[in-house]
Design a protein around this motif. Structure first.
Motif, mmCIF file in Angstrom:
data_model
loop_
_atom_site.group_PDB
_atom_site.id
_atom_site.type_symbol
_atom_site.label_atom_id
_atom_site.label_comp_id
_atom_site.label_asym_id
_atom_site.label_seq_id
_atom_site.Cartn_x
_atom_site.Cartn_y
_atom_site.Cartn_z
ATOM 1 N N PHE A 1 14.244 43.987 -5.634
ATOM 2 C CA PHE A 1 14.228 44.101 -4.177
ATOM 3 C C PHE A 1 13.395 42.984 -3.485
ATOM 4 O O PHE A 1 14.025 42.692 -2.334
ATOM 5 N N ASN A 2 12.352 42.817 -3.778
ATOM 6 C CA ASN A 2 11.573 41.724 -3.229
ATOM 7 C C ASN A 2 12.283 40.415 -3.049
ATOM 8 O O ASN A 2 12.337 39.726 -1.906
ATOM 9 N N ARG A 3 13.029 40.140 -4.286
ATOM 10 C CA ARG A 3 13.722 39.029 -4.251
ATOM 11 C C ARG A 3 14.866 38.788 -3.543
ATOM 12 O O ARG A 3 15.160 37.767 -2.765
ATOM 13 N N ILE A 4 15.583 39.996 -3.237
ATOM 14 C CA ILE A 4 16.759 39.694 -2.500
ATOM 15 C C ILE A 4 16.546 40.158 -1.061
ATOM 16 O O ILE A 4 17.084 39.388 -0.292
ATOM 17 N N PHE A 5 15.665 40.954 -0.729
ATOM 18 C CA PHE A 5 15.474 41.233 0.822
ATOM 19 C C PHE A 5 14.344 40.775 1.533
ATOM 20 O O PHE A 5 14.252 40.965 2.737
ATOM 21 N N CYS A 6 13.395 40.091 0.810
ATOM 22 C CA CYS A 6 12.038 39.720 1.382
ATOM 23 C C CYS A 6 11.757 38.258 1.464
ATOM 24 O O CYS A 6 10.504 37.974 1.470
ATOM 25 N N LYS A 7 12.658 37.479 1.579
ATOM 26 C CA LYS A 7 12.357 35.910 1.848
ATOM 27 C C LYS A 7 12.179 35.872 3.164
ATOM 28 O O LYS A 7 12.599 36.319 3.966
ATOM 29 N N THR A 8 11.016 35.043 3.501
ATOM 30 C CA THR A 8 10.756 34.383 4.609
ATOM 31 C C THR A 8 11.947 33.707 5.074
ATOM 32 O O THR A 8 12.256 32.912 4.435
ATOM 33 N N GLU A 9 11.971 33.901 6.601
ATOM 34 C CA GLU A 9 13.088 33.072 7.186
ATOM 35 C C GLU A 9 12.989 31.547 7.277
ATOM 36 O O GLU A 9 13.772 30.854 7.225
ATOM 37 N N THR A 10 11.408 31.111 7.222
ATOM 38 C CA THR A 10 11.288 29.628 7.356
ATOM 39 C C THR A 10 11.169 28.982 5.958
ATOM 40 O O THR A 10 11.575 27.871 5.946
ATOM 41 N N GLU A 11 10.526 29.482 5.043
ATOM 42 C CA GLU A 11 10.235 28.626 3.819
ATOM 43 C C GLU A 11 10.764 29.298 2.749
ATOM 44 O O GLU A 11 10.770 28.790 1.546
ATOM 45 N N GLY A 12 11.564 30.376 2.709
ATOM 46 C CA GLY A 12 12.090 31.194 1.664
ATOM 47 C C GLY A 12 11.192 31.597 0.464
ATOM 48 O O GLY A 12 11.313 31.671 -0.470
ATOM 49 N N GLU A 13 9.877 31.659 1.125
ATOM 50 C CA GLU A 13 8.865 32.177 0.070
ATOM 51 C C GLU A 13 8.701 33.775 0.009
ATOM 52 O O GLU A 13 9.334 34.420 0.933
ATOM 53 N N GLU A 14 8.668 34.481 -1.089
ATOM 54 C CA GLU A 14 8.794 35.821 -1.224
ATOM 55 C C GLU A 14 7.459 36.636 -0.498
ATOM 56 O O GLU A 14 6.378 36.121 -0.479
ATOM 57 N N ALA A 15 7.853 37.646 0.291
ATOM 58 C CA ALA A 15 6.990 38.449 1.133
ATOM 59 C C ALA A 15 7.291 39.773 0.877
ATOM 60 O O ALA A 15 7.620 40.613 1.727
ATOM 61 N N GLY A 16 6.998 40.135 -0.496
ATOM 62 C CA GLY A 16 7.471 41.304 -1.144
ATOM 63 C C GLY A 16 6.898 42.613 -0.473
ATOM 64 O O GLY A 16 5.700 42.645 -0.195
ATOM 65 N N ILE A 17 7.663 43.702 -0.179
ATOM 66 C CA ILE A 17 7.336 44.928 0.216
ATOM 67 C C ILE A 17 6.369 45.759 -0.851
ATOM 68 O O ILE A 17 5.422 46.628 -0.689
ATOM 69 N N PHE A 18 6.997 45.769 -2.183
ATOM 70 C CA PHE A 18 6.668 46.582 -3.185
ATOM 71 C C PHE A 18 5.597 45.870 -4.246
ATOM 72 O O PHE A 18 5.732 44.580 -4.569
ATOM 73 N N LYS A 19 4.567 46.645 -4.681
ATOM 74 C CA LYS A 19 3.794 46.144 -5.355
ATOM 75 C C LYS A 19 4.210 46.430 -6.939
ATOM 76 O O LYS A 19 5.243 47.020 -6.967
ATOM 77 N N MET A 20 3.735 45.855 -8.044
ATOM 78 C CA MET A 20 3.983 45.899 -9.286
ATOM 79 C C MET A 20 3.189 47.187 -9.859
ATOM 80 O O MET A 20 2.036 46.478 -10.123
ATOM 81 N N PRO A 21 3.415 48.374 -10.321
ATOM 82 C CA PRO A 21 2.730 49.269 -10.957
ATOM 83 C C PRO A 21 2.416 49.019 -12.230
ATOM 84 O O PRO A 21 3.073 48.495 -13.001
ATOM 85 N N GLU A 22 1.416 49.554 -12.748
ATOM 86 C CA GLU A 22 0.838 49.532 -14.003
ATOM 87 C C GLU A 22 1.017 50.665 -14.599
ATOM 88 O O GLU A 22 0.495 51.766 -14.125
ATOM 89 N N ALA A 23 1.391 50.940 -15.839
ATOM 90 C CA ALA A 23 1.202 52.180 -16.593
ATOM 91 C C ALA A 23 -0.122 52.312 -17.360
ATOM 92 O O ALA A 23 -0.668 51.427 -17.546
ATOM 93 N N TYR A 24 -0.722 53.637 -17.160
ATOM 94 C CA TYR A 24 -1.902 53.927 -17.568
ATOM 95 C C TYR A 24 -1.433 54.930 -18.928
ATOM 96 O O TYR A 24 -1.150 55.843 -18.685
ATOM 97 N N ILE A 25 -1.817 54.299 -19.992
ATOM 98 C CA ILE A 25 -1.407 55.100 -21.298
ATOM 99 C C ILE A 25 -2.769 55.220 -22.150
ATOM 100 O O ILE A 25 -3.317 54.121 -22.297
ATOM 101 N N VAL A 26 -3.034 56.456 -22.509
ATOM 102 C CA VAL A 26 -4.283 56.721 -23.601
ATOM 103 C C VAL A 26 -3.746 56.513 -24.731
ATOM 104 O O VAL A 26 -2.899 57.312 -25.185
ATOM 105 N N SER A 27 -4.352 55.581 -25.545
ATOM 106 C CA SER A 27 -3.806 54.917 -26.898
ATOM 107 C C SER A 27 -3.960 56.151 -27.847
ATOM 108 O O SER A 27 -3.011 56.064 -28.751
ATOM 109 N N ASP A 28 -4.966 56.834 -27.711
ATOM 110 C CA ASP A 28 -5.122 57.889 -28.535
ATOM 111 C C ASP A 28 -4.115 59.034 -28.586
ATOM 112 O O ASP A 28 -3.663 59.729 -29.641
ATOM 113 N N VAL A 29 -3.254 59.299 -27.703
ATOM 114 C CA VAL A 29 -2.265 60.290 -27.393
ATOM 115 C C VAL A 29 -1.064 59.638 -26.960
ATOM 116 O O VAL A 29 -0.329 60.111 -25.982
ATOM 117 N N GLU A 30 -0.610 58.545 -27.337
ATOM 118 C CA GLU A 30 0.467 57.904 -26.909
ATOM 119 C C GLU A 30 1.669 58.675 -27.007
ATOM 120 O O GLU A 30 2.726 58.731 -26.095
#
Length: 354
Positions: A169-198
Motif C-alpha cells: 500500500f505504501n509503495r503504490i499510494f504514498c509516493k511524494t509528488e516531487t521526489e517520488g520518495e516513500e512517505a508511507g501511512i502504515f508501520k511495519m508490525p512485529e510479531a511477539y511470540i513466546v518461544s516456550d509456548v510457540e
C-alpha cells in the motif's frame, strides 16, 4: 505519518468468538496480554466477531460468545484500565480497509496462506471469507498502526501478510509528488511470540485446537479436567526409547502440556516444587519409571489448582453482564475515534476524496 494518539507503541491482538477459549489460547496469546499490559504499551484487544462469522452463523450464539470472551479476558487478569477491550464489529472501518487491501492483493498470493492450503488439502468447500480473512487480519493490525502483535507461532504468517500489505500500500499510494520518495501511512508490525509456548499441544499431541477437538477449556470444571487429562495419548510414539535422548522414558504429550506451568509461582507455593525448572519436571517424570497414571494425576491436579481461581473470578464478573456490554460499547467508540484520522488519510490516498 503516524496516527498513534499517545507516545507509546500500540499493541493489538484479538481472538475469535467461536466458543470457549482453551489453555492453548491462554498460553499462546491471552497470557501475554496480562504480562505486557503494564509495560508501557497502548494496549488494544478485540473480540474478532467478523472473523467468527466464517464458522459461527447463528446470531444468538455469536452474540453470547462475544460477551463470554470479553468476560474471559477480564477473568484472566486483563485490566480494563490498562487495556481497551472492544468488539471488532464496532469498528466497521476495518472492513473498508480490508476491501482496499483486496484491491491490491492477488489470488495466488492469498492461496499461499496456511489456513487456505490446509482447508484445500482436506477438500473442504472454502467460503470467500475464509479465503481472504488474512487481509481482514491485516486490516485489524494496520488500522491501529500497531508495532507489537502477540501471536502464537502458527499465526506468524499473518503478521508477514500484514507487513507485505503495508509495504505494498505504501509503495503504490504514498509516493511524494516531487521526489517520488516513500512517505508511507502504515508501520511495519512485529510479531511477539513466546518461544516456550510457540505451539501448545493438544491431548493428541497435535496443536491444541477447538476444530481438532483436542483442547482443554480454560475454565473447565474439575471432573472435565480429569477426564481430558486421562485421555492424553501416551502411545509408543509419544515416548522416546533411546537412552541418549533427554526425553527418554517421558511421555511427551503429557510433559509438553505440563511444562507450560514451569515457574508458576502460585503452584510452586502450593508445594509443586517439580515445576521450579524444566530439569526438575523431567526428573519428576523419570521418577515414575513409565507409570503414566501418576503423571496424569499430577497434571490434572495442577490444572485444577491453576484454573479454579480463574473460574471463580469469571463467575463473579458474569453476574454483571450489562457492565461488560457497556464497557465494550464505550471502547468501540474510543477505538473508532483513535483510528479515524488514519482511515481518513487512507481514503484520501486512494482517491475517495473529491
Amino acid at each position: 505519518m503516524t496516527h498513534n494518539t499517545s507516545n507509546n507503541k500500540v499493541l493489538v491482538t484479538g481472538i475469535q468468538a467461536t466458543g470457549r477459549p482453551h489453555i492453548g489460547n491462554y498460553f499462546g496469546t491471552m497470557k501475554q496480554i496480562v504480562e505486557l499490559q503494564d509495560k508501557g504499551y497502548e494496549n488494544r484487544v478485540f473480540v474478532a466477531d467478523y472473523h467468527s462469522l466464517v464458522s459461527v452463523q447463528d446470531a444468538d450464539t455469536l452474540s453470547q460468545s462475544t460477551l463470554d470472551l470479553a468476560i474471559d479476558y477480564l477473568a484472566i487478569g486483563v485490566n480494563p484500565e490498562l487495556v481497551t477491550i472492544y468488539k471488532q464489529s464496532d469498528v466497521p472501518e476495518v472492513t473498508e480497509l480490508t476491501w482496499i487491501f483486496n484491491s491490491i492483493t492477488t489470488m495466488p498470493y492469498l492461496m499461499r496462506a496456511h489456513a487456505f492450503k490446509d482447508a484445500e488439502a482436506k477438500n473442504k468447500e472454502i467460503n470467500v471469507a475464509k479465503f481472504e480473512y488474512p487481509l481482514l487480519m491485516a486490516a485489524d493490525i494496520l488500522i491501529h498502526n500497531a508495532e507489537i502483535v502477540p501471536v502464537g507461532k502458527d499465526q506468524k504468517q499473518h503478521i508477514e501478510i500484514a507487513r507485505d500489505t503495508a509495504e505494498k500500500f505504501n509503495r503504490i499510494f504514498c509516493k511524494t509528488e516531487t521526489e517520488g520518495e516513500e512517505a508511507g501511512i502504515f508501520k511495519m508490525p512485529e510479531a511477539y511470540i513466546v518461544s516456550d509456548v510457540e505451539t501448545v499441544p493438544g491431548i493428541d499431541g497435535q496443536k491444541m485446537s477447538k476444530s481438532y477437538g483436542n483442547h482443554i477449556p480454560l475454565f473447565s470444571e474439575d471432573e472435565e479436567i480429569r477426564k481430558l487429562v486421562m485421555s492424553i495419548v501416551t502411545d509408543s510414539g509419544s515416548v522416546a526409547t533411546d537412552s541418549s535422548d533427554p526425553m527418554a522414558g517421558i511421555p511427551s504429550n503429557v510433559f509438553n502440556i505440563h511444562k507450560l506451568f514451569i515457574g508458576n509461582s502460585d503452584l510452586i507455593k502450593a508445594g509443586k516444587t517439580y515445576l521450579a525448572s524444566e530439569d526438575a519436571l523431567k526428573e519428576f517424570y523419570r521418577s515414575t519409571a513409565g507409570k503414566y497414571k501418576p503423571l496424569k494425576d499430577a497434571l490434572a491436579e495442577d490444572l485444577i489448582l491453576f484454573i479454579t481461581p480463574l473460574r471463580a473470578k469469571r463467575a463473579e464478573i458474569a453476574k454483571n453482564p450489562d457492565e461488560v456490554r457497556q464497557m465494550l460499547a464505550q471502547n468501540g467508540a474510543i477505538i473508532r475515534e483513535k483510528v479515524h484520522h488514519l482511515v481518513a488519510d487512507v481514503r484520501k490516498k486512494v482517491g475517495f476524496v473529491v
